[in-house]
Design a protein around this motif. Structure first.
Motif, PDB file in Angstrom:
ATOM      1  N   PHE A  17       7.122  -1.464  -3.142  1.00  0.00           N
ATOM      2  CA  PHE A  17       7.228  -0.320  -2.234  1.00  0.00           C
ATOM      3  C   PHE A  17       8.663   0.200  -2.201  1.00  0.00           C
ATOM      4  O   PHE A  17       8.904   1.401  -2.318  1.00  0.00           O
ATOM      5  N   ASN A  18       9.615  -0.711  -2.072  1.00  0.00           N
ATOM      6  CA  ASN A  18      11.024  -0.325  -2.044  1.00  0.00           C
ATOM      7  C   ASN A  18      11.436   0.340  -3.346  1.00  0.00           C
ATOM      8  O   ASN A  18      12.170   1.338  -3.343  1.00  0.00           O
ATOM      9  N   SER A  19      10.978  -0.178  -4.445  1.00  0.00           N
ATOM     10  CA  SER A  19      11.302   0.396  -5.746  1.00  0.00           C
ATOM     11  C   SER A  19      10.679   1.789  -5.889  1.00  0.00           C
ATOM     12  O   SER A  19      11.330   2.714  -6.376  1.00  0.00           O
ATOM     13  N   TYR A  20       9.447   1.934  -5.458  1.00  0.00           N
ATOM     14  CA  TYR A  20       8.728   3.203  -5.565  1.00  0.00           C
ATOM     15  C   TYR A  20       9.408   4.311  -4.763  1.00  0.00           C
ATOM     16  O   TYR A  20       9.513   5.444  -5.219  1.00  0.00           O
ATOM     17  N   TYR A  21       9.894   3.966  -3.561  1.00  0.00           N
ATOM     18  CA  TYR A  21      10.514   4.966  -2.682  1.00  0.00           C
ATOM     19  C   TYR A  21      12.026   4.853  -2.576  1.00  0.00           C
ATOM     20  O   TYR A  21      12.644   5.559  -1.782  1.00  0.00           O
ATOM     21  N   ASP A  22      12.630   3.954  -3.338  1.00  0.00           N
ATOM     22  CA  ASP A  22      14.076   3.731  -3.290  1.00  0.00           C
ATOM     23  C   ASP A  22      14.526   3.364  -1.871  1.00  0.00           C
ATOM     24  O   ASP A  22      15.470   3.936  -1.320  1.00  0.00           O
ATOM     25  N   TYR A  23      13.813   2.398  -1.277  1.00  0.00           N
ATOM     26  CA  TYR A  23      14.141   1.862   0.040  1.00  0.00           C
ATOM     27  C   TYR A  23      14.679   0.449  -0.099  1.00  0.00           C
ATOM     28  O   TYR A  23      14.649  -0.136  -1.188  1.00  0.00           O
ATOM     29  N   GLU A  24      15.097  -0.105   1.022  1.00  0.00           N
ATOM     30  CA  GLU A  24      15.577  -1.486   1.054  1.00  0.00           C
ATOM     31  C   GLU A  24      14.998  -2.243   2.242  1.00  0.00           C
ATOM     32  O   GLU A  24      15.668  -3.052   2.863  1.00  0.00           O
ATOM     33  N   TYR A  25      13.728  -1.989   2.563  1.00  0.00           N
ATOM     34  CA  TYR A  25      13.096  -2.688   3.676  1.00  0.00           C
ATOM     35  C   TYR A  25      12.883  -4.154   3.343  1.00  0.00           C
ATOM     36  O   TYR A  25      12.589  -4.514   2.205  1.00  0.00           O
ATOM     37  N   GLN A  26      13.018  -4.991   4.361  1.00  0.00           N
ATOM     38  CA  GLN A  26      12.698  -6.405   4.249  1.00  0.00           C
ATOM     39  C   GLN A  26      11.311  -6.608   4.845  1.00  0.00           C
ATOM     40  O   GLN A  26      10.927  -5.908   5.788  1.00  0.00           O
ATOM     41  N   ASN A  27      10.568  -7.561   4.306  1.00  0.00           N
ATOM     42  CA  ASN A  27       9.244  -7.842   4.839  1.00  0.00           C
ATOM     43  C   ASN A  27       9.375  -8.287   6.293  1.00  0.00           C
ATOM     44  O   ASN A  27      10.134  -9.204   6.601  1.00  0.00           O
ATOM     45  N   GLU A  42       4.058   7.601   3.793  1.00  0.00           N
ATOM     46  CA  GLU A  42       4.420   6.948   2.534  1.00  0.00           C
ATOM     47  C   GLU A  42       3.654   5.643   2.343  1.00  0.00           C
ATOM     48  O   GLU A  42       3.222   5.335   1.225  1.00  0.00           O
ATOM     49  N   VAL A  43       3.468   4.888   3.416  1.00  0.00           N
ATOM     50  CA  VAL A  43       2.692   3.648   3.351  1.00  0.00           C
ATOM     51  C   VAL A  43       1.253   3.962   2.946  1.00  0.00           C
ATOM     52  O   VAL A  43       0.684   3.306   2.066  1.00  0.00           O
ATOM     53  N   GLU A  44       0.658   4.973   3.550  1.00  0.00           N
ATOM     54  CA  GLU A  44      -0.714   5.351   3.220  1.00  0.00           C
ATOM     55  C   GLU A  44      -0.824   5.795   1.762  1.00  0.00           C
ATOM     56  O   GLU A  44      -1.768   5.420   1.063  1.00  0.00           O
ATOM     57  N   HIS A  45       0.146   6.577   1.302  1.00  0.00           N
ATOM     58  CA  HIS A  45       0.149   7.018  -0.097  1.00  0.00           C
ATOM     59  C   HIS A  45       0.273   5.821  -1.034  1.00  0.00           C
ATOM     60  O   HIS A  45      -0.463   5.717  -2.024  1.00  0.00           O
ATOM     61  N   PHE A  46       1.191   4.931  -0.750  1.00  0.00           N
ATOM     62  CA  PHE A  46       1.409   3.751  -1.583  1.00  0.00           C
ATOM     63  C   PHE A  46       0.149   2.898  -1.646  1.00  0.00           C
ATOM     64  O   PHE A  46      -0.272   2.486  -2.733  1.00  0.00           O
ATOM     65  N   ASN A  47      -0.449   2.635  -0.504  1.00  0.00           N
ATOM     66  CA  ASN A  47      -1.656   1.803  -0.464  1.00  0.00           C
ATOM     67  C   ASN A  47      -2.817   2.450  -1.224  1.00  0.00           C
ATOM     68  O   ASN A  47      -3.565   1.765  -1.914  1.00  0.00           O
ATOM     69  N   SER A  48      -2.948   3.746  -1.130  1.00  0.00           N
ATOM     70  CA  SER A  48      -4.057   4.449  -1.779  1.00  0.00           C
ATOM     71  C   SER A  48      -3.843   4.668  -3.269  1.00  0.00           C
ATOM     72  O   SER A  48      -4.790   4.553  -4.056  1.00  0.00           O
ATOM     73  N   ASN A  49      -2.623   4.995  -3.651  1.00  0.00           N
ATOM     74  CA  ASN A  49      -2.379   5.444  -5.017  1.00  0.00           C
ATOM     75  C   ASN A  49      -1.628   4.467  -5.914  1.00  0.00           C
ATOM     76  O   ASN A  49      -1.699   4.596  -7.132  1.00  0.00           O
ATOM     77  N   VAL A  50      -0.934   3.520  -5.344  1.00  0.00           N
ATOM     78  CA  VAL A  50      -0.147   2.595  -6.153  1.00  0.00           C
ATOM     79  C   VAL A  50      -0.794   1.214  -6.163  1.00  0.00           C
ATOM     80  O   VAL A  50      -1.176   0.710  -7.215  1.00  0.00           O
ATOM     81  N   VAL A  54      -4.802  -2.202   0.821  1.00  0.00           N
ATOM     82  CA  VAL A  54      -3.884  -2.223   1.962  1.00  0.00           C
ATOM     83  C   VAL A  54      -2.942  -3.415   1.775  1.00  0.00           C
ATOM     84  O   VAL A  54      -3.243  -4.535   2.148  1.00  0.00           O
ATOM     85  N   THR A  55      -1.802  -3.139   1.158  1.00  0.00           N
ATOM     86  CA  THR A  55      -0.820  -4.179   0.912  1.00  0.00           C
ATOM     87  C   THR A  55       0.401  -4.033   1.808  1.00  0.00           C
ATOM     88  O   THR A  55       1.099  -5.000   2.082  1.00  0.00           O
ATOM     89  N   ILE A  56       0.655  -2.811   2.265  1.00  0.00           N
ATOM     90  CA  ILE A  56       1.765  -2.529   3.176  1.00  0.00           C
ATOM     91  C   ILE A  56       1.163  -2.065   4.500  1.00  0.00           C
ATOM     92  O   ILE A  56       0.292  -1.207   4.516  1.00  0.00           O
ATOM     93  N   LYS A  57       1.658  -2.651   5.581  1.00  0.00           N
ATOM     94  CA  LYS A  57       1.210  -2.248   6.917  1.00  0.00           C
ATOM     95  C   LYS A  57       2.416  -1.875   7.756  1.00  0.00           C
ATOM     96  O   LYS A  57       3.482  -2.475   7.644  1.00  0.00           O
TER      97      LYS A  57
END
Length: 61
Positions: A17-27, A42-50, A54-57
């Protein structure tokens, strides 16, 4: 102010997720309501398309 928490299951999806959106979130990181709406989309897009599951909540704490 409302606080949210972003989590990934399994945890390696946070790195993707961080790589896809160039973020640095920690779990398990807390997110303010200021960023919630954009991040939720962005979470909804990532879960649906990448990850295709449902891997990111992002949940209210």
């Amino acid at each position: 102010m409302t606080i949210y928490k972003i989590t990934a299951v399994p945890s390696h999806f946070m790195e993707l997720f961080n790589s896809y959106y160039d973020y640095e979130y920690q779990n398990g990181e807390y997110v303010s309501d200021k960023h919630y709406e954009a991040l939720k989309a962005e979470v909804e897009h990532f879960n649906s398309n990448v990850s295709k599951a449902v891997t990111i909540k992002i949940e209210k704490v």
